[in-house]
Design an enzyme around this catalytic site. Structure first.
Site: not given
Ligand code: FAD
Ligand code: FAD
Lengths: 110, 475, 475
Positions: B39-42, B47, B56, B276, B319, B451
């Site tokens: 590697e010549k640089d880093a 990437c 990012k 770019a 690349d 959920h």
């Molecule tokens: C701003 C920016 C954002 C990007 N964001 C993303 C992203 O989010 N997701 C994604 O998938 N891709 C992203 N890319 C693209 C990604 O960086 C490239 O696709 C990836 O780095 C390619 O990898 P590579 O190993 O082919 O080459 P490089 O990462 O370019 O590495 C090549 C290396 O070879 C070395 N080298 C070159 N010539 C020689 C030599 N003769 N002798 C010794 N060493 C040498 C260089 O110094 C370098 O370190 C982004 C690119 C840029 C510029």
């Molecule tokens: C603070 C909190 C956070 C939670 N977070 C999550 C989460 O992130 N992910 C997750 O998966 N679960 C979570 N839960 C659990 C989730 O809410 C329950 O598992 C889910 O609501 C169950 O669904 P259900 O349809 O069985 O009952 P419920 O959602 O309790 O619905 C029952 C309904 O029946 C009605 N009912 C009751 N008796 C009668 C009747 N005799 N006649 C007519 N209607 C009636 C009630 O009024 C109510 O509307 C959480 C619960 C709480 C309290």
């Protein structure tokens, strides 16, 4: 080389598990052909065909018909049923696209 | 100490320690190969030092300051003062921590580190010129080489980065103070990330772009949301204009002249200018012909699905190997190159590369758009969930944008997604996995999502595509 | 207008419009079933009105105010003033938008909405008492019923929610001003979310908890990170103590007495007291015996994997159906109940339920812990990635915590994950999908993850479990 899966756990995607219920297949008894024995759509269909030629008996996991008057008179089950083709390739695609998970592709590669 | 021309040998020579190179080197060393990284640089490359990470970090800082200053609606009254040079120091601390980590990880995995600039001497040898104090140079012979020298910003005629008020992204990520007036040439993702950042930090930002919208390559409805928000932040856009020259202005700043296709000129005053407009591969300083490798017209190195160049034992990743020029593509290619050299059945056989833009709101995309799916021969079906119908989005006070999922109608296979909105960069990960796994819409819709989370919108978009969304009306 | 006792009929009667009930009603209507939803209080239930949504809204506000006031390190100088009643108004606006949305969505899907409190008259009939102006009551006959009446907070002896300084979570989410001294009884997730929120808003918070750590049910190293951060925020914990009584204090506030198992007493002064020791099902007001349904000792309704009660045509979903009492479980059960009624092959066959705690940092968990996997007969392998090695985490200035992934060693199948750190609630979604899909560690590790994102830590944890992580040292 597949070990028994502990605690009756099944490794199959949701759509395959649903298909098994739809076809009345007990998915726990299906042999999976995917990586590590993952069960595919094709495995379930094969199991269903085997079941059919065996007996017409349905697995106890099969959906029970329920006495409901559904709006359009037809459940969406039949609508959802896909054709028999396997899930691994989409033939409609012009591009040669393999829809298989990374582990599957690696196994194929080896 | 002056080091003479000593020759060493290595199994795998990696040139360039960016996310392509350092990842390749670590993986090669993990596979038991004797590995040398020059590697010549880093450490960390563009990437970590001048790209992804610094941008990012400043985006975080700008967001926090801006949000806190605009939260009266939430009952929060603050008038934050930003000390940009302190923010840049904090950013530098983050960078140091990460680049130090890369160096340590390389060493811990047994990678030999060499500082200097490499050039090919022949098909199996480079010469490394050591810069700085030590001077001198050394030759390194290799069995296999991975070229990962990355890219540099493109200059436009008349705008030299060497000139004081003209900056590339690297310089703009290391400013001492917030410019009053910033002119940005180019509304691609780097231009947009930085204009948004500086607008939030308080600059008057003007963006000139040759094309007719921001973020070319993104769908209209995605780009529009980002542009609208940027306009709300006070960014002034001028589309269809290219920067043609600049002069010192009467008020101490500069005046930039732009030109439309028809030759119509406009002028914009500014204090600092960011150019770019794209990046070009660093391949012209490598003497690639000595290794028997040609580049494309734009300087890229052609590779196959094993990251191999036309020379079977030389690989190119990141690349230098062409679009998409992204850090995670570089790393993936680096891993594949290292594993192929180690004799493993690795290949660039991924189905989809996710990408993110850290604008406000963020964009996250993966796989195919609807029209790409159609072109590819699928029968696409599309589902959408607007964030304004998401409980979590409303509670974060960021409810712009949507999740769109694209699938093949007959098979249900998920093909792609476009997300614009809060945490879009994170949310896209689930859909990338769905695509790689060959998941169907039903698989995504049936998976229980916590959920209340933004990720519920992914599930909801899948349900919408199936005509059975709960929180949106189905088409 | 006084409505007399008129009798109507419906295919599906849903009692309670929380996330269990309203989702069930919408799905049933989507399936073409004639559906009636009865709610006595507010659409959206506890979740939208008094639980998930209001708490997350105030957490957002408290975080923003607190972060902006503690960002000198990033070069941001601010001294935010919080007007809690304005923040609560904003929160109410969010709630109104969502509950209004629920009502609209129900109507748009053709759900009949009835306001009132339902009680079973027999196995196929409820009587609905209309509160307020209209008074009167009506009978509704049903083919199928879905009970989704949710839960209410548990009171402890001596601490009546009716008393002025004693609050349940609902009241604490609607305060006019930030109490100087807040005493929280119970360090479960609701207690911890709210203590953190009020500590950030400026209260002196004391938490008393019978058990010996925060967040019972979570692993030690997960709970520890949240407790440590809470302590940094100034929260004072007293474990092994139960609140036994309270009295008016000399200074206008109250004094709360606690007792250890050994009878040792302590007293704590406070201005307001939150009791958050758990929730109990609302089943005692339903005359369930008239429907031929018994409850467990704690009042829950037993259900099978189709969400069916002991009465084949009556279903129970959500908090009334037992643990985990979470909104997304309620919704999933609601969907399954509706689809089963519609004759579809739906079942509660999910492999894992994700859960989140919105503390600082957040917690997200799904599936099995290492020890649960062992108990279940797997041979677990574990991979971990600390957020302090994540570039994205460092750029957000939130680098506490880790991603841990649990898999079965021989097969590689992903079994669970524990995440504590920034956006843990969102990151867990990808692993939930991985578990449902039967994905292996290799599948997760091979999926390209966007740089720089927190989601990369999920990939990195999977690689760590496989012994080939790049950014952490492999064990
Ligand atoms: C701003 C920016 C954002 C990007 N964001 C993303 C992203 O989010 N997701 C994604 O998938 N891709 C992203 N890319 C693209 C990604 O960086 C490239 O696709 C990836 O780095 C390619 O990898 P590579 O190993 O082919 O080459 P490089 O990462 O370019 O590495 C090549 C290396 O070879 C070395 N080298 C070159 N010539 C020689 C030599 N003769 N002798 C010794 N060493 C040498 C260089 O110094 C370098 O370190 C982004 C690119 C840029 C510029
Ligand atoms: C603070 C909190 C956070 C939670 N977070 C999550 C989460 O992130 N992910 C997750 O998966 N679960 C979570 N839960 C659990 C989730 O809410 C329950 O598992 C889910 O609501 C169950 O669904 P259900 O349809 O069985 O009952 P419920 O959602 O309790 O619905 C029952 C309904 O029946 C009605 N009912 C009751 N008796 C009668 C009747 N005799 N006649 C007519 N209607 C009636 C009630 O009024 C109510 O509307 C959480 C619960 C709480 C309290």
């Amino acid at each position: 080389d597949e070990a028994e899966t502990p605690s009756g756990r099944v490794f199959a995607p949701p759509n395959v598990r649903r298909l098994a219920r739809e076809l009345g297949v007990d998915i726990a008894s299906v042999d999976g052909s995917g990586p590590s024995g993952r069960i595919t759509e094709g495995d379930v269909r094969t199991a269903a065909e085997a079941d059919e030629s065996d007996t017409a008996e349905t697995a106890d996991d099969a959906p029970e018909p329920r006495s409901v008057s559904v709006g359009d008179g037809e459940s969406s089950v039949s609508k959802r049923t896909t054709d028999g083709e396997t899930a691994t390739t989409v033939e409609s695609a012009a591009r040669d696209r393999t829809l298989a998970a990374p582990a599957t592709r690696r196994v194929a590669e080896e | 100490m002056v080091v003479g021309d000593i020759a060493t040998g290595t199994d795998v020579l990696v040139v360039g320690a960016g996310p392509g190179g350092y990842v390749a080197a670590i993986r090669a060393a993990q596979k038991g190969l004797d590995t040398t990284l020059v590697e010549k640089d880093a450490y960390g490359g563009t990437c970590l030092n001048y790209g992804c990470i610094p941008s990012k970090a400043l985006i975080t800082g700008a967001n926090l300051a801006h949000e806190a200053g605009h939260a009266e609606e939430m009952g929060i009254h603050a008038d934050p003062a930003v000390d940009l040079s302190a923010m840049v120091d904090w950013k530098d601390g983050v960078v140091d921590q990460l680049t130090g980590g890369v160096e340590k990880l390389c060493k811990a995995n047994g990678v030999n580190l060499v500082e200097g600039e490499a050039r090919f001497a022949d098909e199996h040898k480079v010469r490394v010129a050591h810069g700085g104090e030590g001077q001198g140079s050394e030759s390194i012979e290799f069995e296999h080489c991975i070229v990962s020298t990355g890219s540099r910003p493109i200059q436009i005629p008349g705008f030299e980065f060497a000139d004081d008020p003209i900056h590339d992204s690297r310089e703009l990520l290391a400013m001492d103070s917030v410019p009053d007036r910033l002119l940005v040439v180019g509304a691609g993702y780097i231009g947009m990330e930085l204009s948004t950042t500086y607008a939030k930090l308080g600059s008057d930002v003007t963006v000139v772009e040759m094309l007719d919208d921001v973020l070319p390559g993104y769908e209209d409805d995605v780009a529009r949301i980002v542009r609208k928000r940027a306009e709300e932040l006070g960014i002034d856009f001028h589309f269809g204009e290219g920067a043609s020259e600049w002069q010192n202005g009467p008020d101490g700043g500069v005046v930039v002249t732009t030109e439309t296709e028809d030759g119509e000129e406009s002028t914009y005053p500014a204090d600092e200018v960011l150019v770019a407009v794209g990046r070009q591969p660093v391949t012209d300083t490598l003497d690639l012909d000595a290794a028997g490798i040609e580049t494309t017209e734009q300087g890229f190195i052609d590779t196959d699905d094993r990251a191999r160049t036309e020379q079977d034992h030389i690989f190119a990743v990141g690349d230098v190997a062409g679009e998409p020029m992204l850090a995670h593509t570089a790393s993936k290619e680096g891993i594949v190159a290292a594993e192929v050299i180690a004799g493993e059945p690795a290949a660039l056989d991924y189905q989809a590369i996710p990408a993110a833009v850290f604008t406000d709101p963020e964009i996250g995309t993966v796989g195919m758009t609807e029209s790409e799916a159609e072109e590819a021969g699928f029968e696409p079906t599309v589902g959408q969930m607007p964030f304004r119908a998401s409980g979590r989005a409303l509670t974060t006070n960021h409810a712009e944008g949507f999740v769109r999922i694209v699938a093949d109608e007959p098979s249900g296979f998920v093909l792609g997604a476009q997300i614009v909105g809060p945490e879009a960069s994170e949310l896209i990960a689930e859909i990338a996995l769905a695509i790689e796994m060959g998941a169907t819409l039903e698989d995504v819709a049936s998976t229980i999502h916590t959920h209340p989370t933004l990720a519920e919108a992914v599930m909801e978009a899948a349900e919408n595509a199936m005509g059975q969304a709960i929180h949106t009306l189905n088409r």
